[in-house]
Motif scaffolding. Structure first.
Motif, short mmCIF file in Angstrom:
data_model
loop_
_atom_site.label_atom_id
_atom_site.label_comp_id
_atom_site.label_asym_id
_atom_site.label_seq_id
_atom_site.Cartn_x
_atom_site.Cartn_y
_atom_site.Cartn_z
N THR A 59 0.81 -1.22 0.00
CA THR A 59 0.00 0.00 0.00
C THR A 59 0.84 1.27 0.00
O THR A 59 0.41 2.29 -0.51
N VAL A 70 1.55 0.55 -4.71
CA VAL A 70 0.40 1.26 -5.26
C VAL A 70 0.75 2.71 -5.63
O VAL A 70 0.44 3.15 -6.75
N PRO A 71 1.41 3.48 -4.75
CA PRO A 71 1.79 4.83 -5.18
C PRO A 71 2.72 4.84 -6.39
O PRO A 71 2.57 5.68 -7.27
N SER A 121 0.76 4.42 -9.47
CA SER A 121 -0.44 5.26 -9.61
C SER A 121 -0.66 5.79 -11.03
O SER A 121 -1.82 5.88 -11.45
N ILE A 136 -2.32 2.92 -12.77
CA ILE A 136 -3.65 2.66 -12.23
C ILE A 136 -4.64 3.71 -12.74
O ILE A 136 -5.76 3.39 -13.13
N LEU A 137 -4.19 4.95 -12.77
CA LEU A 137 -5.07 6.01 -13.29
C LEU A 137 -5.43 5.74 -14.74
O LEU A 137 -6.60 5.82 -15.13
N SER A 151 -7.54 12.68 -9.52
CA SER A 151 -6.23 12.06 -9.54
C SER A 151 -5.10 13.07 -9.45
O SER A 151 -3.98 12.72 -9.13
N ARG A 210 -3.67 12.67 -6.17
CA ARG A 210 -3.29 11.36 -5.66
C ARG A 210 -2.26 10.62 -6.49
O ARG A 210 -1.69 9.65 -6.05
N VAL A 211 -2.05 11.08 -7.69
CA VAL A 211 -1.11 10.36 -8.55
C VAL A 211 0.28 10.96 -8.41
O VAL A 211 0.45 12.16 -8.48
N THR A 212 1.26 10.10 -8.20
CA THR A 212 2.63 10.57 -8.11
C THR A 212 3.39 10.11 -9.34
O THR A 212 3.47 8.93 -9.61
N TYR A 213 3.91 11.08 -10.07
CA TYR A 213 4.67 10.72 -11.26
C TYR A 213 6.14 10.63 -10.95
O TYR A 213 6.64 11.30 -10.07
#
Lengths: 363, 325
Positions: A272, A276-277, A280, A283-284, A357, A360-363
């Motif tokens: 988690t 998951v990060p 991300s 997932i997006l 997103s 919450r999304v980390t590139y």
């Protein structure tokens, strides 16, 4: 030191972006460097007998000349023409048709502008000339579509994530397993839908294993029939997701996992807090594409049930798209209205997801 | 012999350690390092085995439908409908396949599908290569804005277009009561000559080609088009193969549009044929699952063969999508 290229014809115009040092080999650079101060511009004349060499191009993009615009448009012409005819025009036309009264798809004539198509489709107004209400969309198509979307998308992403994490842990035969999990991607949706309807037959394998006599497909209850449908959709959407997630996993920096190991972080926390990060973006991407895909579900229903309903003459298995296709020929403007509604829903959901997103999304 | 100091703490300033060996014993609770190491290897192997068991189970679940399809296609109908399900046919019914080829006009549908696949692939490749080249290597006003518009069109559900495209294709005279085979082919091919996703895919590929090659080509007196043809296309060949195969698979799976625009059964594609063919027993009136599954096997096998030979290209073409979200 920077070099600039000048057009042979007219020395005053700078044709190109600045050359970077790396364009030249070390020897040329060395020669040119002699007796020159840093930051001094020099002119390099490239001599060529060919006419095409009038303009030199360097840098990220080849052609900097505005006069060559037409050339690019020439390359784009086939795509633009086809898109105009089969994408842009139909898009506008469909929206227009959805607002037309008594539209005829043979003559193209209509009796003017109206909102009635939407009202009829949504069951707010009776079908013209009768006092019957069209309720299939509101009763079946919209709820079914939303169930499919909100059950299959999260479920398939979670399952795909777990499978790809497990696959990534494998030491031997990883490629073979990867191929097996990709296999459902390479199948005919109708054909496998038919296989699932055999599996879920009253005398089929599923009932045999669980020792039940549930009716799943033919003459089944609407809510029961959703179960094999959702299972089939999840099954068929897994391969793509596993492929994307696994290739994402293989690009995650190993250092994070080593750090977690040193800190003796428990497995679920690694999943988690790191996996998951790190995944991300993938997932997006999967969320957006599979939400759109699930809203458009159609072939799964055809494959499994071969009818819009579980028993002949019923429409309890309608999805939005099934409704659109069923009405396309006879009630074109109603189909168009339903399509516009679907389009609006998809747009809202896509932008909602992209907006959510952002944080919450980390590139 | 050597003297073993057993101390919890050693003050190295005070204690002289010349010629003495220190044995450090690290403990966690009552467990020593060796013990912990052993435990770790044991638990590691255990988890690895468990992972393999779980993954194998899931993999079997994944391919169960295929297995079931094949064995059902070889079963007698009574065995399929029996309350006692068997995991292998007691009597292998090859005759199911013979029957299927009589009922299901496989060759016609196959031929239609191949013709449509080949021509829509050729068209798509041409438009895709040209557009991707323009977007990747040429500079023109509004390029990036146009590309954004292209990407945004991917969000539009195809159903929006189907309604009007049907009308458009009909107005071209390709759909109607007097539809000929060529009309049907045209109606199934032309609307699918553009794919924004493939343009995007190929553009990424073209962008990686170093511009020095272009300069070299210019010095050699080659124009843009021959550069595209001789240099870019060979370099992007793997992506082009991926596109070809994915497009072929797409045609093999397409169901809705062919169903809509064809007026005769013999003009349709393989999916339509499969779903449209009746495998009902003429006497009993119930579905002959054996025949039905034999037909699905026949439809699935070509795709599987394609997958076996082009696995790398298919997975690369599909997987490329996720690299940048």
């Amino acid at each position: 030191m920077n070099f600039k290229l000048f057009n042979k014809k007219n020395d005053s115009t700078i044709v190109n972006e600045e050359f970077s040092k790396s364009t030249f080999t070390d020897s040329t650079y060395g020669e040119l460097n002699e007796g020159l101060n840093e930051k001094e511009n020099i002119t390099v004349n490239i001599v060529s007998r060919k006419k095409v060499n009038k303009n030199y191009q360097v840098g990220g993009v080849l052609d900097q000349e505005q006069s060559n615009n037409w050339k690019a448009w020439l390359y784009l012409a086939p795509v633009l023409i086809l898109m105009a005819v089969f994408l842009i025009y139909p898009l506008i036309n469909t929206i227009a048709i959805s607002f037309m009264e008594n539209y005829s798809n043979v003559t193209g004539a209509s009796d003017g502008f109206t909102f009635d198509n939407f009202a009829i489709v949504l069951g707010l107004k009776p079908i013209p000339g009768t006092d019957v209400y069209e309720t299939n969309l509101v009763r079946y198509a919209i709820p079914n579509t939303f169930i499919i979307v909100f059950v299959t998308v999260p479920l398939s992403i979670v399952i795909a994530l777990l499978i790809s994490v497990l696959l990534n842990k494998l030491k031997w035969f990883q490629k073979i397993y990867q191929t097996i999990f990709f296999l459902p991607y390479v199948t005919n949706a109708i054909a496998v839908g038919m296989v699932f309807s055999v599996l879920f037959d009253t005398n089929g394998l599923v009932n045999y294993i669980f020792n039940s006599d549930t009716i799943w497909i033919y003459n089944a209850d609407r809510w029961v029939a959703m179960i094999p449908l959702c299972i089939y959709i999840v099954w068929s959407s897994l391969p793509f997701k596993i492929l994307i997630l696994l290739s994402g996993l293989q690009n995650v920096d190993k250092q994070y996992y080593q750090a977690a190991k040193i800190d003796a972080a428990p497995q679920w926390k690694v999943l988690t807090k790191i996996t998951v990060p790190a995944l991300s973006p993938q997932i997006l991407y999967l969320m957006v594409t599979s939400f759109i895909g699930a809203f458009k579900e159609y072939t799964a229903v055809v494959g499994l049930f071969n009818n819009p309903g579980t028993s002949p003459g019923t429409y309890n298995m309608y999805t939005m798209v099934y409704y659109i296709y069923d009405n396309l020929n006879i009630h074109t403007s109603r189909a168009a209205a339903a399509a516009v509604i679907l389009f609006a829903i998809i747009l809202v959901f896509t932008f909602l997801q992209l907006w959510l997103s952002k944080r919450r999304v980390t590139y | 012999m050597e003297q073993i100091i057993k101390k919890e703490y050693i003050d190295f300033n005070k204690t002289k350690l010349d010629g003495q060996q220190i044995r450090l014993v690290i403990k966690e609770g009552n467990r020593s390092v060796e013990n912990l190491k052993k435990r770790e290897t044991v638990s590691k192997t255990f988890w690895l085995i468990l992972t393999y068991v779980v993954v194998t189970f899931l993999a079997l679940l994944m391919i169960l439908p295929f297995y079931w399809m094949i064995i059902t296609s070889l079963k007698l109908n009574d065995e399929i409908l029996a309350s006692q399900q068997t995991f292998f046919p007691t009597v292998v019914m090859w005759s199911n396949y013979v029957h299927v080829f009589q009922v299901f006009d496989f060759t016609t549908y196959m031929l239609n599908t191949i013709v449509v696949a080949v021509f829509s692939t050729i068209g798509t490749l041409i438009t895709t290569v040209l557009a991707a080249f323009a977007f990747a290597k040429l500079n023109f006003k509004g390029r990036d804005a146009l590309f954004m518009v292209f990407l945004m069109t991917m969000m539009i559900p195809g159903e929006m277009m189907v309604i009007s495209n049907y009308i458009t294709v009909a107005s071209f005279g390709w759909v109607g009561m007097e539809q000929s085979l060529t009309d049907a082919y045209l109606a199934m091919i032309v609307p699918f000559w553009v794919s924004v996703y493939y343009i995007y895919l190929l553009r990424q590929n073209f962008k990686q080609v170093p511009n020095e090659l272009y300069l070299a080509a210019k010095v050699d007196g080659k124009g843009d088009f021959s550069y595209l043809l001789r240099v870019m296309i060979p370099l992007a060949a793997p992506t082009l193969i991926s596109i070809t195969i994915l497009k072929f698979m797409g045609t093999w799976n397409s169901y809705v549009w062919p169903n809509l625009v064809t007026y005769k059964d013999e003009y349709r594609l393989i999916s339509n044929g499969l779903r449209g063919s009746s495998f009902t027993d003429p006497e009993g009136g119930y579905v002959q699952y054996g025949y039905q599954m034999a037909a699905t096997v026949v439809v699935t096998v070509p795709l599987f063969l394609l997958f076996v030979f082009f696995r790398k290209y298919i997975m690369r073409g599909v997987g490329r999508a996720g690299i940048k979200g």
